[in-house]
Scaffold this motif. Structure first.
Motif, short mmCIF file in Angstrom:
data_model
loop_
_atom_site.label_atom_id
_atom_site.label_comp_id
_atom_site.label_asym_id
_atom_site.label_seq_id
_atom_site.Cartn_x
_atom_site.Cartn_y
_atom_site.Cartn_z
N ASN B 32 42.49 25.31 -24.90
CA ASN B 32 43.62 24.43 -25.17
C ASN B 32 43.83 23.64 -23.89
OD1 ASN B 32 44.21 25.63 -27.77
ND2 ASN B 32 44.98 27.36 -26.62
N PHE B 51 44.64 21.06 -29.04
CA PHE B 51 44.34 22.41 -29.50
C PHE B 51 43.10 22.42 -30.38
CE2 PHE B 51 47.82 24.09 -27.46
CZ PHE B 51 49.00 23.46 -27.81
N ARG B 95 44.08 29.96 -21.28
CA ARG B 95 43.30 31.09 -21.75
C ARG B 95 44.28 32.11 -22.29
NH1 ARG B 95 43.47 34.90 -17.21
NH2 ARG B 95 44.29 33.82 -15.39
N SER B 97 45.50 36.15 -23.04
CA SER B 97 45.41 37.57 -22.73
C SER B 97 46.51 38.25 -23.51
CB SER B 97 45.59 37.80 -21.22
OG SER B 97 45.63 39.18 -20.94
N SER B 99 49.28 38.39 -25.91
CA SER B 99 50.15 37.37 -26.47
C SER B 99 50.56 36.34 -25.44
CB SER B 99 51.40 38.02 -27.07
OG SER B 99 52.10 38.71 -26.05
N ALA B 100 50.07 36.46 -24.23
CA ALA B 100 50.43 35.49 -23.20
C ALA B 100 49.44 34.33 -23.23
CB ALA B 100 50.43 36.14 -21.83
N ARG B 101 49.87 33.23 -22.78
CA ARG B 101 49.03 32.04 -22.75
C ARG B 101 49.08 31.48 -21.32
NH1 ARG B 101 47.62 34.19 -26.60
NH2 ARG B 101 47.77 33.51 -28.79
N GLN B 102 48.21 32.02 -20.46
CA GLN B 102 48.26 31.59 -19.07
C GLN B 102 47.59 30.25 -18.90
OE1 GLN B 102 46.68 34.92 -19.74
NE2 GLN B 102 47.11 36.06 -17.88
N LEU B 103 48.20 29.42 -18.09
CA LEU B 103 47.65 28.10 -17.78
C LEU B 103 47.00 28.10 -16.40
CD1 LEU B 103 50.45 25.61 -18.93
CD2 LEU B 103 48.22 25.95 -19.96
N PHE B 105 45.89 25.32 -13.66
CA PHE B 105 46.15 23.91 -13.37
C PHE B 105 45.12 23.35 -12.40
CE2 PHE B 105 50.29 22.67 -15.07
CZ PHE B 105 50.79 23.89 -15.50
#
Lengths: 116, 115
Positions: B32, B51, B95, B97, B99-103, B105
């Protein structure tokens, strides 16, 4: 609508002093919460994220810690600040919906921390 | 580990010039992609996101970005910039992990538009 608050907006602290930065989110429940640091001339670095109360994951080893005592409250702390902790700290939230449209993160206004 | 590269650190343009800011990512899975903007004195705002589906996405204020999977790129474009577009622009990739959506930058590109 959802809003995210951070305080204080600016902070000047001596080396060795403790730190507590607070972030709260309104208008949503059970969000994912994030702490980022933006150092001068560099991008944003993810420090911590939380998927629920009391659940903290750390991305990088450091002098800082995070806690989530309530669903929409995220706190960044340190027992003893270092000079290298200076920077711009951003809190962000996102939903947990697995649909692609909700993967975006929304950021607060940030806290400018200067350690002297 | 994933990474995001923004090759232009500072771009200076005159009003009405066309803009293209480069963004390349490295990630071996479904991505994403996002562009965020930080105007002077304001907090980070979402400009646009990709997306799935049409690789050409349109965002606010006339910005658009094209996802080219074969080039691992997500370049930001605007046909005619305005002085008010002066800001710092960040590309990011997510990406997952649990239920988290780490960005992750990029380092950002400072855009200065001269009147």
């Amino acid at each position: 609508s959802q809003t995210i608050h951070q305080w204080p907006a600016t902070l000047v602290q001596p080396v060795g002093s403790p730190l507590s930065l607070e972030c709260t989110v309104e208008g949503t429940s059970n969000p994912n919460l994030y702490w980022y640091r933006q150092a001068a001339g560099r991008g944003l670095q993810l420090l911590f994220y939380s998927v629920g109360i009391g659940q903290i994951s750390s991305e990088v080893p450091q002098n800082l810690s995070a806690s989530r005592p309530q669903d929409r409250q995220f706190i960044l702390s340190s027992k003893k600040l270092l000079l290298s902790d200076s920077g711009f700290y951003l809190c962000a939230w996102s939903t947990k919906n697995s649909g692609g449209a909700n993967f975006a993160q929304f950021f607060g206004p940030g806290t400018r921390l200067t350690v002297l | 580990a994933q990474s995001v590269s923004q090759h232009n650190h500072h771009v200076i343009l005159s009003e009405a010039a066309s803009l293209e800011l480069g963004c390349n990512y490295s990630y071996g899975g479904t991505v994403n992609l996002f562009w965020y903007v930080q105007y002077p004195g304001q907090h980070l705002q979402l400009l646009l996101k990709y997306f799935s589906g049409d690789p050409l996405v349109k965002g606010i204020k006339g910005f658009e970005a094209e996802f080219i999977k074969s080039k691992f790129s997500f370049n930001l474009r605007k046909p005619s910039v305005q002085w008010s577009d002066t800001a710092e622009y960040f590309c990011a990739v997510s990406r997952s992990s649990g239920s988290a959506r780490q960005l992750t930058f990029g380092s950002g590109t400072q855009l200065t538009v001269l009147p």
